[in-house]
Design a protein around this motif. Structure first.
Motif, short mmCIF file in Angstrom:
data_model
loop_
_atom_site.label_atom_id
_atom_site.label_comp_id
_atom_site.label_asym_id
_atom_site.label_seq_id
_atom_site.Cartn_x
_atom_site.Cartn_y
_atom_site.Cartn_z
N CYS A 1 35.62 22.10 55.43
CA CYS A 1 35.10 20.58 54.34
C CYS A 1 35.61 20.91 53.01
CB CYS A 1 33.97 20.11 53.69
SG CYS A 1 33.37 21.33 53.14
N GLN B 1 41.52 11.60 52.66
CA GLN B 1 41.68 12.14 51.55
C GLN B 1 41.96 12.92 50.03
OE1 GLN B 1 39.71 15.73 53.53
NE2 GLN B 1 38.89 15.35 55.43
N ARG C 1 45.05 13.39 50.30
CA ARG C 1 46.73 14.19 50.09
C ARG C 1 47.42 13.32 50.45
NH1 ARG C 1 41.81 17.04 53.59
NH2 ARG C 1 42.06 19.47 52.33
N THR D 1 39.40 10.53 44.72
CA THR D 1 39.13 11.99 44.59
C THR D 1 38.15 12.33 43.30
OG1 THR D 1 40.18 12.73 45.85
CG2 THR D 1 39.39 13.94 45.34
N TYR E 1 34.81 16.34 50.78
CA TYR E 1 35.01 15.65 52.09
C TYR E 1 35.06 15.99 53.29
CZ TYR E 1 38.11 12.59 48.83
OH TYR E 1 38.66 11.49 47.90
N GLU E 2 34.77 15.58 54.45
CA GLU E 2 34.93 15.84 55.65
C GLU E 2 35.11 14.43 56.58
OE1 GLU E 2 31.53 15.57 57.84
OE2 GLU E 2 31.89 14.05 56.71
N ARG F 1 40.01 21.55 46.67
CA ARG F 1 40.89 20.09 45.73
C ARG F 1 41.02 19.75 45.20
NH1 ARG F 1 41.74 16.56 49.40
NH2 ARG F 1 42.91 16.33 47.77
N GLU G 1 45.77 21.34 47.90
CA GLU G 1 45.15 20.83 49.34
C GLU G 1 45.21 21.36 50.29
OE1 GLU G 1 48.45 17.27 49.63
OE2 GLU G 1 48.20 16.21 47.62
#
Length: 258
Positions: free
Chosen positions: A99, A170, A172, A188, A199-200, A227, A231
């Motif tokens: 994660c 997520q 990114r 986020t 996050y996962e 994070r 990233e």
């Protein structure tokens, strides 16, 4: 049903012997499933390497049978594997994943134990309503915490954000698609203020399935990205983080009333 090999996992009840396992350690990565089996289990038998969904039957030193299996990446693949594992008799599943931390105080190399998940996953919506709770089994979760404490592994207990995509979902932007939809911009930070830890991509669906299918499930994830700082996955700390998650899951089993 008892004499068939299931289409995706590639094995059936007949392959599990006279003392079939009731606990599965579930990893997204087939190499991790193999590592768990070959490093931490004894008398290992390869059950299947079908479709990259590698599965192994092995035993703890006390003789307890354990299944080390691969879920594949993401909730849709996991939903298939878990459905078939339940059909071969698995009653408890511990996810051992990776994660990204979204809290500044959770470092790479530590582990996150999920007590529940914010489940933003399409696969889960086919299994239960959006409002259906994605809650971890309290007994397995406590066992994971006990194991981490006994091993002196840095660990954090809290809520996980399970999402369907590694990049856009997520937040990114350093990817082939730097343009996020408006609903994802700032998400986020929003989750950080909701005290979500990480996050996962699989835990939420696993926990919803556990409630609907009536089995026990929990999740422990190795923190491989921070994070709040960037990233990228921190590769030079990935192996120790994964080892910490595996050791926690293996040692948690001794605290469970099997």
């Amino acid at each position: 049903m008892t004499e068939q090999s299931f289409y995706h996992i590639g094995f059936g009840k007949q392959d599990l012997g006279s003392q079939p396992p009731t606990i599965a350690l579930l990893s997204g990565d087939p190499q991790r499933a193999g590592l768990i089996a070959q490093t931490y289990l004894q008398d290992v038998k390869v059950l299947s390497e079908n479709r990259g969904l590698h599965s192994y039957l092995g035993y703890l030193p006390n003789g307890q049978p354990i299944l080390s299996a691969t879920s594949g990446m993401g909730a849709p693949s996991l939903s298939i594997v878990v459905n078939e594992l339940v059909q071969v008799g698995i009653q408890k599943i511990i996810r051992i994943g990776t994660c990204g931390s979204i809290q500044p105080y959770i470092p790479v190399g530590s582990i996150v134990i999920s007590k529940a998940a914010l489940c933003r996953q399409g696969a889960a919506n086919d299994i239960a309503p959006v409002e259906y709770p994605a809650a971890a089994d309290p007994f397995i979760t406590v066992a994971l915490v006990q194991a981490a404490r006994a091993l002196q592994i840095e660990h954090y207990l809290g809520i996980t954000a399970s999402v369907d995509t590694f990049y856009e979902g997520q937040e990114r932007t350093d990817s082939a698609n730097p343009y996020l939809m408006r609903r994802l911009i700032g998400i986020t930070e929003e989750y950080r203020h909701l005290h979500i830890l990480n996050y996962e991509m699989e835990t939420g669906t696993l926990l919803k399935m556990a409630g609907v299918y009536n089995f026990a499930a929990a999740s422990v994830c190795a923190v491989v990205a921070q994070r709040t700082m960037g990233e990228e996955v921190i590769l030079n700390k990935k192996d120790i983080a994964i080892e910490n998650a595996i050791l926690t899951a293996i040692n948690a089993i001794k605290y469970l009333d099997i």
